[in-house]
Write a protein that holds these residues in place. Structure first.
Motif, short mmCIF file in Angstrom:
data_model
loop_
_atom_site.label_atom_id
_atom_site.label_comp_id
_atom_site.label_asym_id
_atom_site.label_seq_id
_atom_site.Cartn_x
_atom_site.Cartn_y
_atom_site.Cartn_z
N VAL A 32 0.75 -1.16 0.27
CA VAL A 32 -0.02 -0.07 -0.17
C VAL A 32 0.99 1.06 -0.02
CG1 VAL A 32 -1.69 1.26 1.17
CG2 VAL A 32 -1.94 -1.28 1.15
N ALA A 33 0.56 2.22 -0.87
CA ALA A 33 1.38 3.56 -1.11
C ALA A 33 0.87 4.20 0.16
CB ALA A 33 1.33 3.91 -2.32
N TYR A 34 1.32 4.50 1.13
CA TYR A 34 0.83 5.07 2.53
C TYR A 34 1.27 6.38 2.81
CZ TYR A 34 -0.32 5.20 7.33
OH TYR A 34 -0.90 5.86 8.60
N SER A 35 0.76 7.44 2.66
CA SER A 35 1.29 8.77 2.98
C SER A 35 0.96 9.20 4.31
CB SER A 35 0.60 9.57 1.79
OG SER A 35 -0.87 9.88 2.17
N GLU A 49 -7.06 -5.49 7.23
CA GLU A 49 -8.05 -6.46 7.36
C GLU A 49 -8.35 -7.59 6.80
OE1 GLU A 49 -12.81 -6.02 8.61
OE2 GLU A 49 -11.70 -4.36 8.13
N ARG A 50 -8.29 -7.32 5.17
CA ARG A 50 -8.39 -8.40 4.27
C ARG A 50 -7.36 -9.18 4.10
NH1 ARG A 50 -11.72 -9.05 0.14
NH2 ARG A 50 -11.01 -10.28 -1.75
N TRP A 51 -5.96 -8.91 4.47
CA TRP A 51 -4.93 -9.71 4.35
C TRP A 51 -3.89 -9.50 5.48
CZ3 TRP A 51 -5.48 -6.39 -0.18
CH2 TRP A 51 -6.03 -6.87 -1.17
N PRO A 52 -4.47 -10.12 6.72
CA PRO A 52 -3.63 -9.69 7.77
C PRO A 52 -2.13 -10.70 7.70
CG PRO A 52 -5.50 -11.46 8.16
CD PRO A 52 -5.54 -10.90 6.88
N GLY A 53 -1.20 -9.80 8.18
CA GLY A 53 0.07 -10.42 8.09
C GLY A 53 0.78 -10.52 6.39
N ARG A 54 0.14 -9.98 5.57
CA ARG A 54 0.59 -10.05 4.37
C ARG A 54 0.94 -8.54 3.46
NH1 ARG A 54 -3.28 -13.43 1.00
NH2 ARG A 54 -2.01 -12.50 -0.77
N VAL A 55 0.39 -7.48 4.37
CA VAL A 55 0.50 -6.09 3.64
C VAL A 55 1.68 -5.37 4.15
CG1 VAL A 55 -0.69 -3.88 3.72
CG2 VAL A 55 -2.00 -6.19 3.74
N ILE A 56 2.39 -4.87 3.23
CA ILE A 56 3.47 -4.01 3.43
C ILE A 56 3.05 -2.49 3.25
CG2 ILE A 56 5.15 -5.81 3.23
CD1 ILE A 56 5.63 -4.77 0.24
N ALA A 57 3.75 -1.46 3.94
CA ALA A 57 3.53 -0.07 3.66
C ALA A 57 4.63 0.53 3.07
CB ALA A 57 3.02 0.64 4.76
N LEU A 58 4.53 1.40 1.89
CA LEU A 58 5.55 2.14 1.47
C LEU A 58 5.32 3.57 1.50
CD1 LEU A 58 5.83 0.05 -2.03
CD2 LEU A 58 7.06 -0.28 0.39
N HIS A 59 6.02 4.22 2.17
CA HIS A 59 5.95 5.84 2.38
C HIS A 59 7.09 6.46 1.57
CE1 HIS A 59 4.86 9.23 4.71
NE2 HIS A 59 6.32 9.55 4.92
N VAL A 60 6.53 7.44 0.86
CA VAL A 60 7.29 7.96 0.01
C VAL A 60 7.59 9.49 0.50
CG1 VAL A 60 7.76 9.26 -2.43
CG2 VAL A 60 6.41 6.92 -2.21
N HIS A 61 8.70 9.80 0.78
CA HIS A 61 9.32 10.80 1.42
C HIS A 61 10.09 11.96 0.32
CE1 HIS A 61 11.15 13.97 3.91
NE2 HIS A 61 10.84 13.11 5.14
N HIS A 62 9.28 12.79 -0.44
CA HIS A 62 9.76 13.53 -1.25
C HIS A 62 10.81 14.68 -0.74
CE1 HIS A 62 7.32 12.05 -4.49
NE2 HIS A 62 6.10 12.28 -3.76
N GLY A 63 10.70 15.03 0.58
CA GLY A 63 11.68 15.99 1.19
C GLY A 63 11.34 17.45 0.66
N ALA A 75 2.88 8.07 10.03
CA ALA A 75 2.86 6.61 9.13
C ALA A 75 3.44 5.60 9.81
CB ALA A 75 3.52 6.82 7.73
N ARG A 76 4.75 5.86 10.47
CA ARG A 76 5.35 4.76 11.15
C ARG A 76 4.70 4.50 12.47
NH1 ARG A 76 10.60 3.37 10.60
NH2 ARG A 76 10.94 5.52 9.67
N ALA A 77 3.89 5.39 13.22
CA ALA A 77 3.07 5.00 14.43
C ALA A 77 1.88 4.09 14.13
CB ALA A 77 2.71 6.31 15.01
N LEU A 78 1.20 4.35 12.78
CA LEU A 78 0.27 3.39 12.75
C LEU A 78 0.80 1.95 12.40
CD1 LEU A 78 -2.78 2.74 12.44
CD2 LEU A 78 -2.70 3.59 10.21
#
Length: 334
Positions: A32-35, A49-63, A75-78
């Motif tokens: 998931v592209a997670y901003s 909820e749909r894929w417990p244990g199979r989701v990865i979060a990708l957070h783009v930091h443009h700076g 994002a990191r806290a959640l």
């Protein structure tokens, strides 16, 4: 900790429908592209909820803004609370001459997401664009006099850099996502750049969407339907272009092109340029190119038309595309 309510995540049903069509048998991780914004937060929760244990979060930091570090922290806290692997992708979004900062950021963002998804073996990358984003995209295309590809707005599923990207939330309005998160007590961030009306999309969001809502309540599904109709029509145009390319050859021979109507020539050339060189001609450039094709009746006739960052040229009896750093024109799909 988010407050507990009985209200289901509105993303759940639309995510299920999207998966049934585009990802029916996924066994690999889902990214998931997670901003940390409202849309991607609701999407991340539904995917978890749909894929417990199979989701990865990708957070783009443009700076690109001071608030970016705060977005990352939220994002990191959640992700830590959910137990979702969290990866920060830091990109340099400098834009080339003639390229807008928004376009440059988008190009770098997709490339970074694709690299990370491939490295982590993800089946796809889910994006949080919703019905308001789709409406804005269509209005932006109309303001620019776009053709069918622009009027088709955002596709629910597409491939870029060898990676599948999905937009499962295109039927959900932004308010439904925000209201659900607020009811849950779930934290999310508001990007301050989204209110900067120097950007056309933000002016559409601030001025046009409220006006349309007053005049045409519930207009978003109607615009989404128009975008789907445009996408279907573009699919047929692409099918016709492939049939015509089979007759003209690829790259197309000029004499075979001349046997087609002007409209079919334009359709074929747009398809060929997009597929072989990843470029699109403006209306004025296409008109000039079609005129040159029509006038090309002698062996010595020369064609050199500026298109995007390169040129469409005559190469023997065919057309070719040459970028500035090419040693010669492209005579086969790139």
């Amino acid at each position: 900790m988010a407050a507990e309510t009985s209200d289901p995540n509105p993303c759940g049903p639309v995510l299920a429908r999207w998966c049934a069509r585009w990802l029916p048998n996924a066994s690999r991780p889902v990214a998931v592209a997670y901003s940390a914004g409202a849309d991607s937060t609701a999407l991340l929760l539904a995917a978890h909820e749909r894929w417990p244990g199979r989701v990865i979060a990708l957070h783009v930091h443009h700076g690109l803004q001071a608030a970016a570090d705060g977005f990352e922290a939220v994002a990191r806290a959640l992700c830590e609370r959910l137990g979702v692997p969290f990866t920060v992708l830091r990109v340099q979004a400098a834009h080339a001459p003639g390229q807008s900062p928004e376009d440059a950021a988008r190009v770098h963002r997709y490339a970074a997401l694709a690299r990370a998804a491939q490295a982590q073996g993800a089946a796809c990358v889910l994006l949080g664009q919703h019905a308001d984003d789709q409406a804005e995209t269509l209005m932006l295309a109309l303001s620019r006099g776009a053709g069918l590809p622009g009027l088709a707005a955002m596709a629910p599923c597409f491939e870029r850099h060898g990676v599948v990207f999905g937009r499962p939330l295109l039927d959900l309005p932004a308010a439904a996502l925000r209201n659900w998160l607020l009811a849950q007590g779930q934290a999310f961030v508001d990007d301050p750049s989204n209110t900067d009306t120097r950007f056309t999309r933000n002016r559409i969001r601030a001025l046009l969407l409220p006006a349309w809502e007053r005049c045409f309540p519930g207009f978003r599904p109607m615009l989404a339907r128009s975008a789907r109709h445009a996408a279907q029509a573009q699919t047929l145009m692409d099918d016709l272009a492939r049939i015509d390319l089979a007759q003209t050859g690829e790259p197309p021979t000029i004499q075979a092109l001349q046997a087609l109507s002007r409209e079919r020539q334009a359709n074929l050339l747009r398809h060929w340029l997009r597929r072989s060189a990843g470029v699109a001609a403006s209306a004025a450039q296409m008109d000039e190119l079609l005129d040159q094709v029509a006038d090309n009746t002698t062996r010595g006739h020369r064609i050199r038309i500026k298109v995007a960052h390169g040129f469409v040229l005559r190469v023997g009896d065919r057309l070719g595309f040459a970028a500035p750093d090419d040693r010669g024109p492209a005579t086969r799909p790139i």
